[in-house]
Structure formats: C-alpha cells, structure tokens
Design an enzyme around this catalytic site. Sequence first.
Site, PDB file in Angstrom:
ATOM      1  N   ASP A 120     -38.303 -50.343  63.954  1.00  0.00           N
ATOM      2  CA  ASP A 120     -38.312 -49.375  65.006  1.00  0.00           C
ATOM      3  C   ASP A 120     -36.653 -49.977  65.211  1.00  0.00           C
ATOM      4  O   ASP A 120     -35.850 -50.705  65.201  1.00  0.00           O
ATOM      5  CB  ASP A 120     -38.926 -50.310  65.759  1.00  0.00           C
ATOM      6  CG  ASP A 120     -40.776 -49.985  66.168  1.00  0.00           C
ATOM      7  OD1 ASP A 120     -40.530 -49.196  65.595  1.00  0.00           O
ATOM      8  OD2 ASP A 120     -40.854 -50.848  66.137  1.00  0.00           O
ATOM      9  N   ASP A 138     -44.639 -43.556  65.978  1.00  0.00           N
ATOM     10  CA  ASP A 138     -44.268 -44.235  67.252  1.00  0.00           C
ATOM     11  C   ASP A 138     -44.699 -43.228  67.940  1.00  0.00           C
ATOM     12  O   ASP A 138     -45.468 -42.936  68.784  1.00  0.00           O
ATOM     13  CB  ASP A 138     -44.156 -45.760  67.909  1.00  0.00           C
ATOM     14  CG  ASP A 138     -43.877 -47.179  66.818  1.00  0.00           C
ATOM     15  OD1 ASP A 138     -45.104 -47.053  65.656  1.00  0.00           O
ATOM     16  OD2 ASP A 138     -43.109 -47.817  66.686  1.00  0.00           O
TER      17      ASP A 138
END
Length: 168
Positions: A120, A138
């Site tokens: 991330d 995501d």
Amino acid sequence: MKIPRIALAAYGMAIVVVLLDQISKAWIISGLQLQEIGRVPVIRPILNFSWVENTGVSFGLFSGGEARWGLSIFSIIVSIALGWWALKSQRRLLIAAIGLVMGGAIGNAIDRVRFGYVVDFIDFSGTGVFPWVFNVADSAITIGVVLLILDTLLSERAAKVGPAAEKS
C-alpha cells in the site's frame, strides 16, 4: 462455451486493473524505492506516497500475517465467482463493478502470494480525514462495491417502476 461479449468487458476491465495495480507497485518498489525511503510528499500535506506492508485486507482490516493464505484463497474464490456472475450479467454498470472488484482482488492476491503482504502506498492522511494508506487494487475494489450497490438500487427502482408503468 461461447463467452458473451459483455462478460469479456468485465474480464478486460479486471486485466486493466491488475496491470495498473502491479505496474504502480513495481514503480513504488523498484523505481521510487519507497520501501527504503519510507515516505515521499507528492502534494503537501494532502498526498504522500508512504510504504505500508498490509497483511490484512483493504485499508488494513484483519491485519496479521497468519491470514496470508486464507485471504489469498478467498480472493481467488471471489474472483472466480465474480467471473461466473459476469457470464450471466447483462447490465453494464454491474459488469463494470464486477470487473473492478475482480481485478482488485486478483491484484492484491498477487502481492500476498509474492510478498506475504499487500503493498500500500497512496496516503491521504495529511488531510486529517482519511487515515488509511491504500493502493490501486483497493481503490478498484471500493469503487466496484459502490457500483454494485448503485446497480442494485437502480435495478430495484426499475423493477418497481416497470410494473407500475405497464398498468397505466
């Protein structure tokens, strides 16, 4: 078995999401070397690129390394189910939603299998409103789920309006 053209659109969208996700992560890992740097301001203080090794699901939920294989298998099963659903679907909004969720799930599953965590890096925590660090996969999952909800609401509305319109 002939695959309907509209299902191919979902599969194509999933492939695009996986490619964008994996290319952006490769750039973050190798090109930008964010793992070594940790954080790079992009638009101060709103947007940063920050290194996060997410062992959970979207936005760090259910974190813990022990979930790696379970989450990977779950993501693959969800993607297969969505791929099957795309074969039966006729609505464009639903197809877009399926493609986005399927691509996001596969993109993050690739990371879990390769690294044991999901990379991330998109960080809007400087806004003080959104504290999570996330990635392209995501984002695709989140947008896909919103589109699934919107498609459901619009389909239910059309079903209610349809019979009433026929009576008049």
